[in-house]
Design a protein around this motif. Structure first.
Motif, mmCIF file in Angstrom:
data_model
loop_
_atom_site.group_PDB
_atom_site.id
_atom_site.type_symbol
_atom_site.label_atom_id
_atom_site.label_comp_id
_atom_site.label_asym_id
_atom_site.label_seq_id
_atom_site.Cartn_x
_atom_site.Cartn_y
_atom_site.Cartn_z
ATOM 1 N N UNK A 62 -57.559 15.057 -0.414
ATOM 2 C CA UNK A 62 -57.799 15.632 -1.733
ATOM 3 C C UNK A 62 -56.440 15.962 -2.335
ATOM 4 N N UNK A 63 -56.029 15.208 -3.343
ATOM 5 C CA UNK A 63 -54.694 15.377 -3.919
ATOM 6 C C UNK A 63 -54.471 16.808 -4.391
ATOM 7 N N UNK A 64 -55.493 17.404 -5.010
ATOM 8 C CA UNK A 64 -55.343 18.762 -5.540
ATOM 9 C C UNK A 64 -55.163 19.781 -4.420
ATOM 10 N N UNK A 65 -56.124 19.867 -3.515
ATOM 11 C CA UNK A 65 -56.115 20.934 -2.502
ATOM 12 C C UNK A 65 -55.113 20.672 -1.373
ATOM 13 N N UNK A 66 -54.974 19.413 -0.983
ATOM 14 C CA UNK A 66 -54.136 19.108 0.176
ATOM 15 C C UNK A 66 -52.659 18.962 -0.177
ATOM 16 N N UNK A 67 -52.371 18.658 -1.437
ATOM 17 C CA UNK A 67 -50.978 18.378 -1.798
ATOM 18 C C UNK A 67 -50.498 19.206 -2.979
ATOM 19 N N UNK A 68 -51.045 18.962 -4.166
ATOM 20 C CA UNK A 68 -50.478 19.542 -5.383
ATOM 21 C C UNK A 68 -50.484 21.067 -5.374
ATOM 22 N N UNK A 69 -51.490 21.661 -4.775
ATOM 23 C CA UNK A 69 -51.614 23.115 -4.798
ATOM 24 C C UNK A 69 -50.677 23.820 -3.819
ATOM 25 N N UNK A 70 -50.048 23.067 -2.934
ATOM 26 C CA UNK A 70 -49.368 23.686 -1.802
ATOM 27 C C UNK A 70 -47.852 23.805 -1.905
ATOM 28 N N UNK A 71 -47.254 23.375 -3.007
ATOM 29 C CA UNK A 71 -45.795 23.458 -3.054
ATOM 30 C C UNK A 71 -45.200 24.289 -4.190
ATOM 31 N N UNK A 85 -47.362 17.326 6.712
ATOM 32 C CA UNK A 85 -48.562 17.907 7.309
ATOM 33 C C UNK A 85 -49.827 17.118 6.959
ATOM 34 N N UNK A 86 -49.703 16.167 6.041
ATOM 35 C CA UNK A 86 -50.853 15.359 5.654
ATOM 36 C C UNK A 86 -51.029 14.190 6.619
ATOM 37 N N UNK A 102 -37.082 19.387 -0.106
ATOM 38 C CA UNK A 102 -37.397 19.791 1.264
ATOM 39 C C UNK A 102 -38.806 20.377 1.370
ATOM 40 N N UNK A 103 -39.174 21.235 0.423
ATOM 41 C CA UNK A 103 -40.499 21.858 0.466
ATOM 42 C C UNK A 103 -41.587 20.815 0.265
ATOM 43 N N UNK A 104 -41.411 19.909 -0.682
ATOM 44 C CA UNK A 104 -42.406 18.850 -0.894
ATOM 45 C C UNK A 104 -42.531 17.987 0.354
ATOM 46 N N UNK A 105 -41.404 17.665 0.978
ATOM 47 C CA UNK A 105 -41.440 16.844 2.201
ATOM 48 C C UNK A 105 -42.212 17.559 3.309
ATOM 49 N N UNK A 106 -42.000 18.866 3.452
ATOM 50 C CA UNK A 106 -42.715 19.621 4.485
ATOM 51 C C UNK A 106 -44.224 19.591 4.246
ATOM 52 N N UNK A 107 -44.629 19.690 2.995
ATOM 53 C CA UNK A 107 -46.062 19.625 2.678
ATOM 54 C C UNK A 107 -46.621 18.248 3.012
#
Length: 409
Positions: free
Chosen positions: A139-148, A131-132, A123-128
Motif C-alpha cells: 500500500x503506497x500510502x500506508x507502507x511508504x508515503x506516510x512513513x517518512x 523495510x518494504x 537516508x530516511x527515505x532509504x531506511x523506509x
C-alpha cells in the motif's frame, strides 16, 4: 442568503463520483457558475484561472478566519499548550506580524538552503524503503508515503533519538486537529500528546540556544535576525507546528498521487525512468493535473467587503480559490487534460502566492522528489494492483489505500 449565479448546479465534494474524478464537475462550474455561492460553507468558490490568480493577490482577502480576534479565552484556558503551539502560526498572524516573521525565516526555506538537508532526506527515505518487501503487493500510502515526512522534519530539527517517538506523536496529533468538525471529546483526546511534545520542543529550543549545531534548521531559526529583531520562543514553537502541519500531509498525498498518475500513464513513467531528474517536474505536473484537495481550494476570508464580477463578498465570509479547477483551465495551459511530466508551466497557484506562498513548498518538493526517485530505483517493476480507496477527510481527497504490485527484479 448568499447570492447564487445559478440554482441548477450543486457542489458536493463528498459525492463518490466527484472524489474519484472532480474535473468534469470543475469544467461545468468554470463554464456555468465560475463564482458559486456554496451554501454549505456560507461562502463562495472561485473556479476560473483568471479569477483565482487575481483574487489570490487581493489584499482584501486574508488567511485569518478570526480576522484578528485570535483564540477564544475558553480555548486558551482549556488547552494552553495547543494555543501556545498555534497562536503565532503564520496562517493566523496579523499582516504586520506575518510580514516580520516571513522576512526572518523565508531565506532559510529556499531550495538552495534546503539542499544541505538532502543527505538526511535520502537516508530516511532509504531506511523506509529497505523495510518494504522485495516483491508482492504494498500500500503506497500506508507502507511508504506516510512513513517518512515527519521523520524528516524531526531530523532537520535534530530532535534527540529518545524523544523522537513523542515528537512524532505530537506531530500526528497536530495534523489531526486540522480536521474540521471534530467532536469536543476527540479534539481533547489529542491534547496530551501535544502537551508532551511541546515540552520536548521547548527543551530542544533551550538546548539549541546554548549549544548551536551546524546544518541544523532550529539553530538557523534561532539565529535569524534583522536589526536585532529575533524570533521569540513562542514564534519558534508555532513555526515548528506549522512546519509539521504544512510539511507532512502535503508530502504524503503528493507522493501517493504522483505514483498513481505515473502508473496510469506508463509512457510518462518510462520517460521518468529514463531521466530521473524529471522527478520534480513530475510532482509539479501531478499537482496541476490531479491534486489531492477535496475541491474547495485555498481558503481566504473577506476582511473588507467588495464585489467581484457582480458577486458581493461580505466581511467574515470565506472565499475558496479553487486552484485544482484553475490549473485544469484551458486559459492556463492549452491541453489541460494531458498529463505531461516535461511540461513547464512557470508560476502555479497551488502553493499560494506572494506573502502567503507556502513556506514549506521547497521542503515538500525536496522530500517527495527523493521519495519518488528512490521508489522507482528500488522497484524496476511496478503495476497497479487495484483501484485507489479514498478516505473521508473533509479537506483532502485522501487516498488511504493504493495497492501496487512491486518487484526488485
Amino acid at each position: 442568503m448568499l447570492e447564487s449565479v445559478t440554482s441548477e448546479l450543486k457542489f458536493d465534494p463528498f459525492d463518490p463520483a466527484f472524489v474519484e474524478d472532480p474535473y468534469p464537475t470543475f469544467q461545468r462550474f468554470r463554464e456555468q457558475a465560475p463564482i458559486y455561492a456554496w451554501e454549505q460553507a456560507k461562502g463562495h468558490i472561485v473556479f476560473r484561472y483568471r479569477d483565482v490568480m487575481a483574487l489570490i493577490r487581493d489584499p482584501r482577502l486574508v488567511t485569518d478566519p478570526t480576522l484578528g480576534s485570535g483564540f477564544s479565552d475558553e480555548l486558551r484556558a482549556a488547552y494552553p499548550d495547543f494555543v501556545a503551539m498555534r497562536e503565532n502560526d503564520l496562517f493566523v498572524m496579523r499582516p504586520e506580524s506575518h510580514a516580520r516573521v516571513r522576512k526572518l525565516v523565508t531565506p532559510l526555506f529556499g531550495p538552495r538552503q534546503l539542499e544541505a538537508h538532502r543527505p538526511r532526506v535520502v537516508e530516511i527515505v532509504r531506511e523506509v524503503l529497505e523495510k518494504l518487501p522485495e516483491r508482492g503487493v504494498i500500500n503506497v500510502f500506508r507502507d511508504f508515503a506516510q512513513n517518512y515526512p515527519v521523520r524528516v522534519i524531526a531530523a532537520m530539527l535534530n530532535i534527540p533519538p529518545g524523544a523522537e517517538a513523542e515528537f512524532i506523536a505530537m506531530a500526528d496529533a497536530l495534523i489531526a486537529t486540522i480536521f474540521p468538525g471534530l467532536s469536543p471529546e476527540v479534539f481533547a483526546s489529542y491534547m496530551p500528546a501535544i502537551s508532551r511534545g511541546r515540552q520536548i520542543v521547548r527543551a530542544v529550543i533551550a538546548d539549541r540556544r546554548e549549544n548551536p549545531l551546524a546544518d541544523d534548521l532550529l539553530t538557523h531559526l534561532i539565529s535569524a535576525c534583522d536589526d536585532a529583531d529575533r524570533l521569540s520562543d513562542g514564534e519558534l514553537e508555532s513555526l515548528i507546528a506549522g512546519l509539521i502541519i504544512g510539511g507532512s500531509d502535503t508530502t504524503v498525498h503528493l507522493t501517493t498521487y504522483a505514483i498513481m498518475e505515473l502508473l496510469r500513464n506508463p509512457e510518462q513513467m518510462a520517460i521518468l525512468r529514463e531521466d530521473p531528474s524529471l522527478a520534480r517536474s513530475a510532482l509539479d505536473e501531478t499537482l496541476r493535473y490531479n491534486a489531492f484537495g477535496r475541491g474547495g481550494g485555498l481558503t481566504r476570508f473577506v476582511e473588507e467587503p467588495f464585489s467581484w464580477n457582480g458577486v458581493d463578498f461580505h466581511r467574515g465570509q470565506p472565499v475558496f480559490l479553487n486552484t485544482q479547477s484553475a490549473l485544469r483551465d484551458p486559459e492556463f495551459v492549452a491541453d489541460p487534460d494531458v498529463y505531461d511530466i516535461r511540461r513547464r508551466t512557470g508560476s502555479s497557484p497551488w502553493f499560494g502566492h506572494g506573502p502567503h506562498f507556502c513556506l514549506g513548498a521547497s521542503l515538500a518538493r525536496l522530500e517527495a522528489e527523493s521519495a519518488l526517485q528512490q521508489f522507482l530505483a528500488r522497484y524496476p517493476t511496478i503495476e497497479l494492483a487495484g483501484p485507489p480507496v479514498y478516505g473521508d477527510h473533509p479537506i483532502f481527497r485522501d487516498i488511504r489505500d493504493l495497492p501496487v504490485r512491486v518487484s526488485v527484479d
